[in-house]
Design a protein around this motif. Structure first.
Motif, PDB file in Angstrom:
ATOM      1  N   LYS A  52      34.535  10.450 -56.912  1.00  0.00           N
ATOM      2  CA  LYS A  52      35.566  10.206 -55.406  1.00  0.00           C
ATOM      3  C   LYS A  52      34.844  11.001 -54.504  1.00  0.00           C
ATOM      4  CE  LYS A  52      39.538  11.916 -55.796  1.00  0.00           C
ATOM      5  NZ  LYS A  52      40.092  12.535 -56.492  1.00  0.00           N
ATOM      6  N   LEU A  53      34.231  12.538 -55.188  1.00  0.00           N
ATOM      7  CA  LEU A  53      33.668  13.022 -53.859  1.00  0.00           C
ATOM      8  C   LEU A  53      32.369  13.033 -52.803  1.00  0.00           C
ATOM      9  CD1 LEU A  53      33.767  16.420 -56.060  1.00  0.00           C
ATOM     10  CD2 LEU A  53      35.412  16.048 -54.212  1.00  0.00           C
ATOM     11  N   ILE A  54      31.419  12.625 -54.008  1.00  0.00           N
ATOM     12  CA  ILE A  54      30.549  12.055 -52.957  1.00  0.00           C
ATOM     13  C   ILE A  54      30.753  10.147 -52.441  1.00  0.00           C
ATOM     14  CG2 ILE A  54      28.542  10.047 -53.693  1.00  0.00           C
ATOM     15  CD1 ILE A  54      27.606  11.288 -56.144  1.00  0.00           C
ATOM     16  N   PHE A  55      31.934   9.726 -52.683  1.00  0.00           N
ATOM     17  CA  PHE A  55      31.322   8.527 -51.866  1.00  0.00           C
ATOM     18  C   PHE A  55      32.918   8.847 -50.391  1.00  0.00           C
ATOM     19  CE2 PHE A  55      30.262   6.676 -55.171  1.00  0.00           C
ATOM     20  CZ  PHE A  55      29.212   5.831 -54.486  1.00  0.00           C
ATOM     21  N   LEU A  56      33.406  10.286 -50.796  1.00  0.00           N
ATOM     22  CA  LEU A  56      34.312  10.744 -49.392  1.00  0.00           C
ATOM     23  C   LEU A  56      33.191  11.514 -48.678  1.00  0.00           C
ATOM     24  CD1 LEU A  56      37.316  13.283 -50.723  1.00  0.00           C
ATOM     25  CD2 LEU A  56      37.325  11.271 -49.393  1.00  0.00           C
ATOM     26  N   ALA A  57      32.677  12.411 -49.229  1.00  0.00           N
ATOM     27  CA  ALA A  57      31.498  13.344 -48.026  1.00  0.00           C
ATOM     28  C   ALA A  57      30.048  12.039 -47.299  1.00  0.00           C
ATOM     29  CB  ALA A  57      30.817  13.897 -49.480  1.00  0.00           C
ATOM     30  N   SER A  58      30.162  10.913 -48.685  1.00  0.00           N
ATOM     31  CA  SER A  58      29.139  10.039 -47.653  1.00  0.00           C
ATOM     32  C   SER A  58      30.399   8.862 -46.614  1.00  0.00           C
ATOM     33  CB  SER A  58      27.857   9.506 -48.464  1.00  0.00           C
ATOM     34  OG  SER A  58      28.109   9.560 -49.954  1.00  0.00           O
ATOM     35  N   ASN A  59      29.532   9.038 -45.614  1.00  0.00           N
ATOM     36  CA  ASN A  59      30.248   7.983 -45.019  1.00  0.00           C
ATOM     37  C   ASN A  59      30.312   6.712 -45.600  1.00  0.00           C
ATOM     38  OD1 ASN A  59      31.258   6.247 -42.615  1.00  0.00           O
ATOM     39  ND2 ASN A  59      30.542   7.416 -41.160  1.00  0.00           N
ATOM     40  N   SER A  60      31.178   5.726 -45.552  1.00  0.00           N
ATOM     41  CA  SER A  60      31.090   4.643 -46.519  1.00  0.00           C
ATOM     42  C   SER A  60      30.493   3.788 -45.702  1.00  0.00           C
ATOM     43  CB  SER A  60      32.167   3.745 -47.560  1.00  0.00           C
ATOM     44  OG  SER A  60      33.333   4.251 -46.837  1.00  0.00           O
ATOM     45  N   SER A  61      30.190   3.943 -44.662  1.00  0.00           N
ATOM     46  CA  SER A  61      29.506   2.584 -43.866  1.00  0.00           C
ATOM     47  C   SER A  61      27.645   2.907 -44.123  1.00  0.00           C
ATOM     48  CB  SER A  61      29.665   2.646 -42.607  1.00  0.00           C
ATOM     49  OG  SER A  61      29.600   3.680 -42.420  1.00  0.00           O
ATOM     50  N   ASN A  62      27.156   4.110 -44.876  1.00  0.00           N
ATOM     51  CA  ASN A  62      25.832   5.076 -44.792  1.00  0.00           C
ATOM     52  C   ASN A  62      25.658   4.170 -46.292  1.00  0.00           C
ATOM     53  OD1 ASN A  62      25.408   5.788 -42.680  1.00  0.00           O
ATOM     54  ND2 ASN A  62      26.434   8.219 -43.060  1.00  0.00           N
ATOM     55  N   ILE A  63      26.871   3.705 -47.187  1.00  0.00           N
ATOM     56  CA  ILE A  63      26.096   3.610 -48.367  1.00  0.00           C
ATOM     57  C   ILE A  63      25.038   1.270 -48.244  1.00  0.00           C
ATOM     58  CG2 ILE A  63      26.818   2.854 -50.993  1.00  0.00           C
ATOM     59  CD1 ILE A  63      29.063   5.046 -49.991  1.00  0.00           C
ATOM     60  N   PRO A  64      24.249   2.112 -48.580  1.00  0.00           N
ATOM     61  CA  PRO A  64      23.214  -0.075 -48.635  1.00  0.00           C
ATOM     62  C   PRO A  64      24.222  -0.169 -49.986  1.00  0.00           C
ATOM     63  CG  PRO A  64      21.876   2.051 -49.460  1.00  0.00           C
ATOM     64  CD  PRO A  64      23.294   2.659 -49.105  1.00  0.00           C
ATOM     65  N   SER A  65      24.293  -2.047 -49.632  1.00  0.00           N
ATOM     66  CA  SER A  65      25.201  -2.880 -50.119  1.00  0.00           C
ATOM     67  C   SER A  65      24.782  -3.000 -51.536  1.00  0.00           C
ATOM     68  CB  SER A  65      25.167  -3.435 -50.428  1.00  0.00           C
ATOM     69  OG  SER A  65      24.028  -4.650 -49.466  1.00  0.00           O
ATOM     70  N   ASN A  66      23.369  -2.554 -51.928  1.00  0.00           N
ATOM     71  CA  ASN A  66      22.647  -2.145 -53.346  1.00  0.00           C
ATOM     72  C   ASN A  66      22.631  -1.402 -54.514  1.00  0.00           C
ATOM     73  OD1 ASN A  66      20.709  -1.990 -51.801  1.00  0.00           O
ATOM     74  ND2 ASN A  66      19.280  -2.176 -52.116  1.00  0.00           N
ATOM     75  N   ILE A  67      23.546  -0.671 -53.855  1.00  0.00           N
ATOM     76  CA  ILE A  67      24.237   0.022 -55.221  1.00  0.00           C
ATOM     77  C   ILE A  67      25.521   0.454 -55.128  1.00  0.00           C
ATOM     78  CG2 ILE A  67      24.525   3.115 -55.531  1.00  0.00           C
ATOM     79  CD1 ILE A  67      22.833   3.757 -52.951  1.00  0.00           C
ATOM     80  N   LYS A  68      26.043   0.154 -56.579  1.00  0.00           N
ATOM     81  CA  LYS A  68      27.211  -0.282 -57.168  1.00  0.00           C
ATOM     82  C   LYS A  68      27.459   1.099 -57.877  1.00  0.00           C
ATOM     83  CE  LYS A  68      30.458  -3.498 -59.152  1.00  0.00           C
ATOM     84  NZ  LYS A  68      31.129  -2.767 -59.239  1.00  0.00           N
ATOM     85  N   ALA A  69      28.276   1.770 -57.277  1.00  0.00           N
ATOM     86  CA  ALA A  69      28.455   2.807 -58.199  1.00  0.00           C
ATOM     87  C   ALA A  69      29.803   2.516 -59.812  1.00  0.00           C
ATOM     88  CB  ALA A  69      29.464   3.663 -57.672  1.00  0.00           C
TER      89      ALA A  69
END
Ligand code: UDP
Length: 463
Positions: free
Chosen positions: A50-67
């Motif tokens: 939750k902390l990581i995804f709050l800190a990173s703007n989710s549009s910056n997360i590549p679609s080939n990463i799944k948490a």
């Protein structure tokens, strides 16, 4: 991006405490961009994700990463006392079963066999999983290489110093260990030499860390949150002889070079960057003790009194719940002198030309960020790698000082602020940290060693 017709599946396992998961996630994000046809399954607890995804703007997360959220080991209705280590111990007790559950889910969902296992290096059981799955294990060490070496030499250090009467004072140095001759016994993390421990039996967490020295040499590569150019020669040579596949992928909590000004203004929700704009160059003390350590009540009082008496402009990252520890009327009296905020955009604060000194706990990421921005430090170490980091900053690199006795008092803080901000000795420290910054900038550049090592990692993952 690497051309490859085959799809690979890289599994990543995080250690969800302190600032461990963020640098690991940043590395994975860079990798996912570089190898778009590879899947990355990122295993971490719900809270840390939750902390990581709050800190990173989710549009910056590549679609080939799944948490994936894996179990944190906390029993239902558990009531925590105030010690951060409790959650760590519960989590470690739940390993590796919680990670195995995640693995099953990811393999079923992604439908591709695992090709590599990247983990926080603390997760020493990963070597067993990698052998079972017949895939390479790539541990990521988020602290400095000095503490890595301490873990590699744990058996020798115990053999030499555990029953040595001269070691009792803790002032003895690790002269026999290559590259660690300035580190004192008292600087070592508790798990290495439990001379100060009341409970002689190792806890599950300590047991996991104790095994590291034997597990790490079984890895395929080790990735350091560090630059090759920053090592002292004996340490680099010695580690390279033991780990020929050592990769230094650079500081992982900052994007180098810093983001351009328009992006910064978005981050300035507390107004601290615009406040910094109004301060004199190199005049401000930025104060933060990271995400885990809590400064004791009496030291918070002493620090506040020192800052107020010194008249030094300050920016203090202090969670709201600890504001009650401040002296009566402090916030009102110092409203023109400084700002107390619950969270600072630290890398931007350290990059600001008004910042003159960082009052820190010597957490590895904080030290890296201070070096990358050329800011000298005043430190109050708490636990883990902080004392080793403090020793390096003060005695090896000469870019800061460790507060006498590792305890903040009003007079010690006033003296330290003066020394770093005004005296010749402080100017020397600034010069040295500025030259380290230059080294980092070069090493982090497109033709630097970090880019080269990152490329090697990409190639290994794509094989
Ligand atoms: N940090 C931040 N704002 C704050 C306090 C901390 O951005 O107000 C970040 C800091 O930039 C660093 C991390 O939190 O990346 C702290 O990591 P470190 O390894 O220094 O300490 P830890 O939190 O693991 O004790």
């Amino acid at each position: 991006p690497i051309e490859s017709s085959r799809k690979q599946h890289v599994v990543v396992m995080a250690f969800p405490f302190g600032t461990h998961a963020i640098p690991l996630f940043n590395l994975v994000r860079k990798l996912a961009i570089a190898i778009p046809n590879t899947h990355f399954s990122f295993f971490n607890t719900y809270n840390s994700n939750k902390l990581i995804f709050l800190a990173s703007n989710s549009s910056n997360i590549p679609s080939n990463i799944k948490a994936y959220n894996i179990g944190d080991g906390v029993p239902m209705n558990n009531v925590f006392t105030n010690h951060p280590i409790e959650a760590v111990e519960l989590f470690v007790k739940a390993t590796p079963e919680n990670f195995y559950k995640g693995l099953e889910a990811a393999i079923t969902e992604i439908g591709i066999k695992i090709s590599s296992l990247i983990t926080d290096a603390f997760l020493s059981f990963a070597v067993v999983i990698s052998k079972e799955m017949n895939v390479p294990w790539i541990p990521v060490w988020v602290s400095v290489p000095y503490t890595f070496s301490i873990h590699v030499y744990i058996d020798l250090i115990r053999q030499l110093y555990e029953n040595d009467e001269d070691s009792d004072s803790g002032d003895k140095t690790l002269e026999l260990i290559p590259g660690l001759s300035k580190i004192h016994i008292k600087d070592l993390p508790d798990v290495i030499l439990p001379i100060n421990r009341t409970n002689l039996e190792e806890s599950p967490f300590e047991c996991m860390l104790s095994k590291l020295g034997r597990m790490l040499p079984q890895s395929a590569n080790v990735d350091m949150n560090f630059y090759q150019e920053l090592y002292p020669i004996p340490l680099l040579d010695d580690l390279k002889s033991k780990f020929p596949n050592l990769l230094n992928v650079g500081y992982l909590t900052l994007s180098m070079p810093p983001p351009p000004p328009p992006l910064l203004s978005d981050l300035d929700v507390t107004g601290c960057l615009s406040w910094l704009d109004r301060q004199k160059a190199m005049s401000v003390a930025y104060i933060s003790f990271g995400t885990v350590a809590t400064l004791p009540h009496n030291e918070t009082l002493e620090l506040a009194e020192a800052v107020e008496a010194s008249g030094v402009p300050f920016l203090w990252s202090l969670k709201d719940k600890w504001k009650d520890y401040l002296p009566n009327g402090f916030l009102e009296r110092t409203s023109m002198q400084g700002k107390v905020i619950p969270w600072a955009p630290q890398t931007q604060v350290l990059a600001h030309s008004s910042t003159g000194v960082f009052v820190t706990h010597f957490g590895s990421n904080s030290v890296n960020e201070s070096i990358a921005n050329g800011v000298p430090m005043i430190g109050r170490p708490f636990f883990g790698d902080h004392p080793v980091n403090g020793r390096i900053v003060e005695e090896i690199q000469g870019i800061g000082l460790r507060v006498e006795g590792d305890v903040l008092t009003k007079s010690r803080v006033i003296k330290s602020l003066e020394l770093v901000l005004v005296h010749e000795q402080g100017k020397e420290m600034r010069k040295k940290v500025q030259s380290l910054k230059e080294i980092v900038l070069k090493a982090a550049g497109p033709n630097g060693s970090a880019a080269k090592d990152f490329k090697t990692l990409v190639e290994k993952l794509s094989m």
